[in-house]
Design an enzyme around this catalytic site. Structure first.
Site, mmCIF file in Angstrom:
data_model
loop_
_atom_site.group_PDB
_atom_site.id
_atom_site.type_symbol
_atom_site.label_atom_id
_atom_site.label_comp_id
_atom_site.label_asym_id
_atom_site.label_seq_id
_atom_site.Cartn_x
_atom_site.Cartn_y
_atom_site.Cartn_z
ATOM 1 N N LYS A 1 1.924 -5.959 1.356
ATOM 2 C CA LYS A 1 1.646 -4.521 1.455
ATOM 3 C C LYS A 1 2.084 -4.006 2.822
ATOM 4 O O LYS A 1 2.710 -2.951 2.931
ATOM 5 C CB LYS A 1 0.148 -4.247 1.261
ATOM 6 C CG LYS A 1 -0.285 -4.281 -0.192
ATOM 7 C CD LYS A 1 -1.786 -4.301 -0.361
ATOM 8 C CE LYS A 1 -2.156 -4.481 -1.831
ATOM 9 N NZ LYS A 1 -3.568 -4.764 -2.070
ATOM 10 N N ASP B 1 -6.672 3.605 -3.220
ATOM 11 C CA ASP B 1 -6.892 2.784 -4.412
ATOM 12 C C ASP B 1 -7.469 3.622 -5.554
ATOM 13 O O ASP B 1 -7.489 3.181 -6.704
ATOM 14 C CB ASP B 1 -7.887 1.653 -4.091
ATOM 15 C CG ASP B 1 -7.200 0.295 -4.021
ATOM 16 O OD1 ASP B 1 -6.062 0.185 -4.509
ATOM 17 O OD2 ASP B 1 -7.813 -0.641 -3.471
ATOM 18 N N GLN C 1 -9.284 -4.610 0.752
ATOM 19 C CA GLN C 1 -8.826 -5.611 -0.214
ATOM 20 C C GLN C 1 -10.020 -6.227 -0.959
ATOM 21 O O GLN C 1 -10.954 -6.723 -0.331
ATOM 22 C CB GLN C 1 -8.029 -6.705 0.526
ATOM 23 C CG GLN C 1 -7.390 -7.737 -0.369
ATOM 24 C CD GLN C 1 -6.268 -7.179 -1.235
ATOM 25 O OE1 GLN C 1 -5.455 -6.372 -0.793
ATOM 26 N NE2 GLN C 1 -6.221 -7.589 -2.490
#
Ligand code: NDP
Length: 305
Positions: free
Chosen positions: A54, A121, A98
């Site tokens: 990422k 997200d 995460q």
């Protein structure tokens, strides 16, 4: 029939190129560089690999990447304090924590402490509610990637019958919401669904997000249907031989049986190289979108729902 293979890798490269182009424009016109902060708690090897890629791709598209690595035993209060700091940092437009988090940390509390405008997200309860009511929101990356590929293949999705197998908060439910928003007739199947084969056979679009290797066989698929395989499962592959330690080599497969489904479907995503690459590309797109919204700049076209 032999299905068209939807090349997620090439599609994702195109999305990243479009993000990079718009990032350059934003920088030129406003002097602002979009920034993504990724928070990793603990040393889970798979999560470390995801976070590293990422970061690399964020930088490759011209954005700033900020990595925060915390020990596995980090106290919840310390993690919340870091998120609070990132919420208030004008250089940070997207925040990703995460998952999964170590067991002593309350995932819902942590996710809901992120500023919804920076929640790239799309898991914050405000974004879930906005998406559920058809309003502008940050959209979860994996379903967004699936939607982009479906729109690209079909043009309009209006009136199509879609079956989403799986009802998780991160894939199944938001996928269903997005398909409803695009005027599909949507059925959400799960482990208690009575007649899964019959349900899937009615679908023009099948999205499989289950986590069971090769569960969907070709004879469940309506001829010509589009099959989007979200699953990522590692299985033993004796045909590849053994590793140095004597254990059998493995390979990745999806939730659908690729060969039998590709023989019937009109289009299908492979695993690997289908949905997976699109997830990170959509994370970058969401970061750019968040930056544009925060600064009243023109949003990139075609990179959100
Ligand atoms: P979850 O485990 O959270 O959800 C799985 C869903 O599948 C549940 O709703 C469950 O039903 C349903 N299910 C389980 N068994 C059956 C069955 N026999 N028949 C019908 N439905 C069943 O998984 P996720 O949604 O998080 O992930 C799904 C898959 O997608 C995994 O393989 C994961 O690795 C992959 N994934 C891939 C991503 C990517 O970037 N490509 C990103 C995220 C996930 P119930 O609710 O009744 O238990």
């Amino acid at each position: 029939m032999t299905a068209k293979i939807i090349d997620g890798k090439a599609f994702a490269a195109d999305v990243r190129a479009r993000v990079a182009k718009h990032v350059a424009r934003v920088k030129d016109e406003s002097g602002i560089t979009p920034g993504l902060a990724v928070v990793l708690v603990g040393e889970d090897p798979a999560s470390q690999v995801y976070v590293r890629s990422k970061g690399t791709m964020t930088v490759e598209t011209g954005m700033n990447s900020y990595e925060h690595k915390l020990n596995a035993d980090t106290a919840e209060a310390d993690l919340l304090a870091l998120i609070d700091k990132l919420n208030g940092d004008p250089a940070v437009h997207g925040i990703l924590v995460q998952l999964p988090l170590p067991g002593h940390l309350n995932e819902d509390l942590v996710i809901n402490s992120i500023d919804p405008a920076k929640d790239v997200d799309g898991f914050h309860i405000s974004n879930v509610g906005l998406l559920g009511t058809g309003q502008k929101s940050m959209v979860p990356c994996t379903p967004l990637g699936c939607l982009m590929m479906l729109r690209d293949h079909h043009g309009s999705l209006s009136g199509l019958d879609a079956v989403v197998i799986g009802r998780s908060n991160i894939v199944g439910k938001p996928m269903a919401q997005l398909l409803i928003k695009d005027s599909c007739t949507v059925t959400v199947a799960h482990s208690r669904t009575k007649d899964l084969p019959g349900t899937v056979r009615r679908a023009d679009i099948v999205v499989a997000a289950v986590g069971r290797p090769q569960m969907v066989p070709g004879d469940w698929i309506k001829p010509g249907a589009t099959v989007i395989d979200v699953g990522i499962n590692r299985i033993e592959a004796p045909e590849r031989g053994t590793k140095e330690d004597g254990s059998v080599k493995t390979r990745l497969v999806g939730d659908v049986d690729f060969d039998s489904c590709a023989a019937v479907a009109g289009a299908i995503t492979p695993v690997p190289g289908g949905v997976g690459p699109m997830t990170i590309a959509c994370l970058l797109a969401n970061t750019l979108t968040a930056c544009c919204r925060a600064n009243g700049l023109e949003e990139p076209q075609g990179l959100t729902a």
